[in-house]
Design a protein around this motif. Sequence first.
Motif, short mmCIF file in Angstrom:
data_model
loop_
_atom_site.label_atom_id
_atom_site.label_comp_id
_atom_site.label_asym_id
_atom_site.label_seq_id
_atom_site.Cartn_x
_atom_site.Cartn_y
_atom_site.Cartn_z
N VAL A 209 -107.85 -52.65 -51.39
CA VAL A 209 -108.33 -53.67 -52.32
C VAL A 209 -107.57 -53.53 -53.64
O VAL A 209 -106.92 -52.52 -53.88
CB VAL A 209 -109.85 -53.52 -52.56
N SER A 210 -107.65 -54.57 -54.46
CA SER A 210 -107.00 -54.56 -55.77
C SER A 210 -107.98 -55.00 -56.82
O SER A 210 -108.99 -55.66 -56.53
CB SER A 210 -105.77 -55.48 -55.77
N LEU A 211 -107.66 -54.68 -58.07
CA LEU A 211 -108.62 -54.94 -59.16
C LEU A 211 -107.89 -55.16 -60.46
O LEU A 211 -106.78 -54.65 -60.67
CB LEU A 211 -109.57 -53.75 -59.26
N HIS A 212 -108.52 -55.94 -61.36
CA HIS A 212 -108.02 -56.01 -62.73
C HIS A 212 -109.19 -56.05 -63.70
O HIS A 212 -110.32 -56.40 -63.34
CB HIS A 212 -107.08 -57.21 -62.94
N LEU A 213 -108.91 -55.65 -64.93
CA LEU A 213 -109.90 -55.69 -66.00
C LEU A 213 -109.84 -57.04 -66.69
O LEU A 213 -108.98 -57.88 -66.40
CB LEU A 213 -109.64 -54.56 -66.99
N HIS A 221 -104.37 -52.53 -60.28
CA HIS A 221 -105.05 -51.32 -59.80
C HIS A 221 -105.34 -51.43 -58.31
O HIS A 221 -106.00 -52.37 -57.87
CB HIS A 221 -106.35 -51.09 -60.57
N ASP A 222 -104.83 -50.48 -57.53
CA ASP A 222 -105.00 -50.48 -56.08
C ASP A 222 -105.95 -49.37 -55.66
O ASP A 222 -105.88 -48.24 -56.17
CB ASP A 222 -103.66 -50.30 -55.37
N LEU A 252 -109.92 -46.46 -66.74
CA LEU A 252 -111.16 -47.02 -66.19
C LEU A 252 -112.33 -46.12 -66.57
O LEU A 252 -112.27 -44.90 -66.43
CB LEU A 252 -111.03 -47.12 -64.67
N THR A 253 -113.41 -46.76 -67.04
CA THR A 253 -114.56 -46.02 -67.55
C THR A 253 -115.83 -46.51 -66.88
O THR A 253 -116.00 -47.73 -66.67
CB THR A 253 -114.68 -46.19 -69.08
N ALA A 254 -116.71 -45.60 -66.55
CA ALA A 254 -117.99 -45.96 -65.94
C ALA A 254 -118.74 -46.95 -66.83
O ALA A 254 -118.81 -46.78 -68.05
CB ALA A 254 -118.83 -44.71 -65.71
N GLY A 255 -119.25 -48.01 -66.21
CA GLY A 255 -119.97 -49.05 -66.94
C GLY A 255 -119.14 -50.27 -67.23
O GLY A 255 -119.70 -51.35 -67.51
#
Length: 351
Positions: A209-213, A221-222, A252-255
């Motif tokens: 999967v991939s992700l962005h902020l 982000h993979d 990357l930070t929790a929350g």
Amino acid sequence: MTVSAPLQKEIVEWQQFTGQFAAVDYVEVRARVSGYLTEIHFQDGQIVNKGDLLFVIDPRPYEAALASMRAQLSRAEAQVDLANIQLKRSAELRRRDYEPASSYDQRVSDLKVATAAVENAKAAIRSAELNVEFTRITAPITGRISRHQVSIGNLISGGESGSAGLLTTIVSLDPIYFYFDMSEADYLAFERATARGRMRSTRDSSVGVSLHLSDEKGWPHDGHLSFVENQVDRAAGTIRARAVFPNPDLLLTAGQFGRIRVPGSEPYRAILIPDAAIVTDQSRKIVLTVNDDNVVVSKIIRPGPSQEGLRIVRSGLSPTDKIIINGLARARPNAKVAPHPGTIEVEPETD
């Protein structure tokens, strides 16, 4: 009027979801013994490593208790020595029949009691040593520590239960979890595609999967899926899934919230056309094409999701069709036109 053949490209269909990061490990640091807090060995918000010293509780009362337990052990060992001597003396008297059997039995019992007292004293020493060790509170995991909840000089209430006072918290950072909810319909579509062999199961941890902020373009982000819940939430009609991402730079930070994309198919060769080339006729989607005689021919299509700025065509078009991509307003079915060749190009998605 501009015409072009549909774009053919190997693609993967993606489904996008919004979710939130969570720490892989989250620890509430609490004291296991009570006492006055004398030292704090970290700065609020810093990175700590497993085993780093965080807090010190005044150890003197527990050191005194440990010394007392060691004295109790010495006393118990002296009782064992005395019981051994008395038992040997009693055994000799009993052999000569100068002492009744009951007296000899009493000496045997005294030795056993003294030996048990030694073991009890040793257990008490181990417990006292643990209490002394517990006055030095160390980090149980590596991660980022929160602020200290108690200042030096305060009386800390410790214990083995959750009622002990909270001192601080630590969250791990690398790797990091990302939780998101998918609708029952999306989940069912994934399961159907898996059953038909079109894609790997979402419960397979190898699904990438991939992700962005919120402030990022593309999908930088993979990671991979690591967990799908075992039931659908009855109230919301959704099912929760979890992906895991490496986080070496601790960005990357929790929350935090983010946007994730999950593959909805295995790679396949698809037909893509621009949305501007699609005409709506009541409930039907139509594309106007030009045949070899330059006559406009309408074709009913079944469109799919958007991909890289273009629309996937499930059925209704062939790779050799020439579709009108510009000048639709002047095109009429069965009318003869003078087309000009053009091209269809993808537009990279930014969300």
